[in-house]
Enzyme design. Structure first.
Site, PDB file in Angstrom:
ATOM      1  N   GLY A  13    -103.637  39.448  81.925  1.00  0.00           N
ATOM      2  CA  GLY A  13    -103.782  38.000  82.088  1.00  0.00           C
ATOM      3  C   GLY A  13    -102.435  37.285  82.093  1.00  0.00           C
ATOM      4  CD  GLU A  14    -100.847  34.204  86.569  1.00  0.00           C
ATOM      5  OE1 GLU A  14    -101.190  33.005  86.398  1.00  0.00           O
ATOM      6  OE2 GLU A  14    -100.496  34.668  87.665  1.00  0.00           O
TER       7      GLU A  14
ATOM      8  CG  MET B 131    -104.861  44.414  71.309  1.00  0.00           C
ATOM      9  SD  MET B 131    -103.598  44.189  70.047  1.00  0.00           S
ATOM     10  CE  MET B 131    -103.641  42.435  69.817  1.00  0.00           C
ATOM     11  N   GLY B 132    -109.720  44.178  72.101  1.00  0.00           N
ATOM     12  CA  GLY B 132    -111.086  43.846  71.719  1.00  0.00           C
ATOM     13  C   GLY B 132    -111.257  42.363  71.420  1.00  0.00           C
ATOM     14  CB  ALA B 133    -111.768  39.902  69.531  1.00  0.00           C
TER      15      ALA B 133
ATOM     16  CB  SER C 165    -106.400  33.005  72.647  1.00  0.00           C
ATOM     17  OG  SER C 165    -105.843  33.744  71.583  1.00  0.00           O
TER      18      SER C 165
ATOM     19  CD  GLN D 178     -99.809  44.603  70.642  1.00  0.00           C
ATOM     20  OE1 GLN D 178     -99.953  45.616  71.310  1.00  0.00           O
ATOM     21  NE2 GLN D 178    -100.179  43.419  71.099  1.00  0.00           N
TER      22      GLN D 178
ATOM     23  N   GLY E  50    -111.982  35.363  79.083  1.00  0.00           N
ATOM     24  CA  GLY E  50    -110.727  35.717  79.743  1.00  0.00           C
ATOM     25  C   GLY E  50    -110.681  37.221  80.043  1.00  0.00           C
ATOM     26  CG  HIS E  51    -110.490  40.098  76.841  1.00  0.00           C
ATOM     27  ND1 HIS E  51    -110.768  39.405  75.694  1.00  0.00           N
ATOM     28  CD2 HIS E  51    -109.237  40.581  76.683  1.00  0.00           C
ATOM     29  CE1 HIS E  51    -109.734  39.479  74.867  1.00  0.00           C
ATOM     30  NE2 HIS E  51    -108.787  40.173  75.445  1.00  0.00           N
TER      31      HIS E  51
HETATM   32  O1  PAF Z   1    -102.636  41.658  75.443  1.00  0.00           O
HETATM   33  C1  PAF Z   1    -103.115  42.464  74.617  1.00  0.00           C
HETATM   34  O2  PAF Z   1    -104.275  42.386  74.233  1.00  0.00           O
HETATM   35  C2  PAF Z   1    -102.220  43.575  74.075  1.00  0.00           C
HETATM   36  O3  PAF Z   1    -100.911  43.136  73.898  1.00  0.00           O
HETATM   37  C3  PAF Z   1    -102.265  44.857  74.922  1.00  0.00           C
HETATM   38  C4  PAF Z   1    -101.719  44.645  76.311  1.00  0.00           C
HETATM   39  C5  PAF Z   1    -103.696  45.358  75.017  1.00  0.00           C
HETATM   40  C6  PAF Z   1    -101.428  45.959  74.255  1.00  0.00           C
HETATM   41  O4  PAF Z   1    -101.894  46.249  72.983  1.00  0.00           O
END
Ligand code: PAF
Length: 283
Positions: free
Chosen positions: A150-151, A33-35, A188, A64, A39-40
């Protein structure tokens, strides 16, 4: 590194992935979801180690978020994200708008059972429907060979595995270890909401969970250890604890002493909700 190709339409995404496939290349996806934080970026690196091309989706998925949650204030920083993706060597950023993902008249929802029950669902009842629906769409749009999650979002990882198994989605799901700061705080995007004093408290979450997991692994009474961990979180400065729970690692069903487990928690610091989890090693 080259800048990633940026596409915001499903048709352009499909055309690019089709070209790569024709050239015999293996494609990995990292849904986000960016930002983007370290971790990403670790997920991108793992993806690059498992495939020839890496697609990263950046989409703040409204389905979500509950109406009371932080959809509007969720950090959005596309230019910075694209810089980070260039540095990491990602090949394509898929940045659809809401109307591309959910055109007028959209009326489908995917609801996964099994590991989605309890934990997050007790507090965010529609969360995993939103995640499963968008992840299924992303997989059908990009048709990746594998995808990395990610876990840190451990229940989400289990739900996505179940989704792929149940719907025969031919995507290998790779779970990646949580990236933590020097104090053990899980990376996060929501850490950006925390002030200095809150950060100090947030850093105690993993310490308390690791302590409780060790005690459980040594054979302590489950209810007592979980209750003590929840009380320790409150003493450390968390205002509210949604849950601390020991679960079986794969199914997220009840955990049994002597088996691999996971200790998962969600707790609030002001208006910020943090989640984390640690392994309960089988003794
Ligand atoms: O973990 C996230 O960032 C979101 O839940 C995901 C998997 C990209 C779905 O929108």
């Amino acid at each position: 590194m080259n800048a990633p190709i940026v596409v915001d339409s499903v048709s352009a995404l499909r055309a690019q992935v089709r070209d790569w496939r024709r050239a015999g290349l293996r494609v990995a996806m990292v849904p986000t979801m960016g930002a983007l934080h370290d971790g990403h970026i670790s997920l991108v690196r793992i993806a690059l180690g498992r495939a020839d091309r890496c697609v990263v989706s950046i989409f703040v998925n409204p389905t979500q978020f509950a109406p009371t949650e932080d959809l509007d204030k969720y950090p959005r920083q596309l230019a910075r994200d694209l810089d980070r993706l260039r540095e990491a060597g990602a090949h394509l950023a898929f940045t659809p708008g809401v109307s591309e993902m959910y055109p007028a008249g959209f009326a489908t929802k995917i609801s996964v059972g099994g590991p989605s029950s309890g934990l997050e669902t007790d507090f965010r009842p529609n969360f995993f429907d939103g995640v499963a629906t968008v992840v299924a769409k992303l997989f059908l749009q990009a048709a990746p060979d594998c995808a990395v999650f990610g876990e840190k979002d451990y229940q989400q990882l289990c739900v996505v595995r179940q989704l792929c198994r149940d719907l025969d989605l031919p995507v290998e799901i790779i779970g990646a270890p949580t990236v933590r700061d020097a104090h053990g705080l899980a990376m996060s995007s929501r850490n950006a909401y925390l002030g200095k004093a809150e950060l100090d408290t947030a850093r105690k979450l993993n310490v308390i969970l690791r302590g409780a997991a060790a005690v459980l692994s040594d054979g302590a009474d489950e209810a007592g250890a979980v209750d003590a961990a929840a009380k320790a979180l409150v003493s450390a400065g968390f205002q509210k604890v949604d849950y601390v729970a020991a679960r079986a690692s794969v199914t997220l069903g009840p955990w049994q002493q002597g088996h691999d487990g996971r200790l998962l928690a969600a707790a609030w610091l002001g208006t910020t909700r943090l989640i984390d989890n640690v392994e309960i090693p089988s003794a």
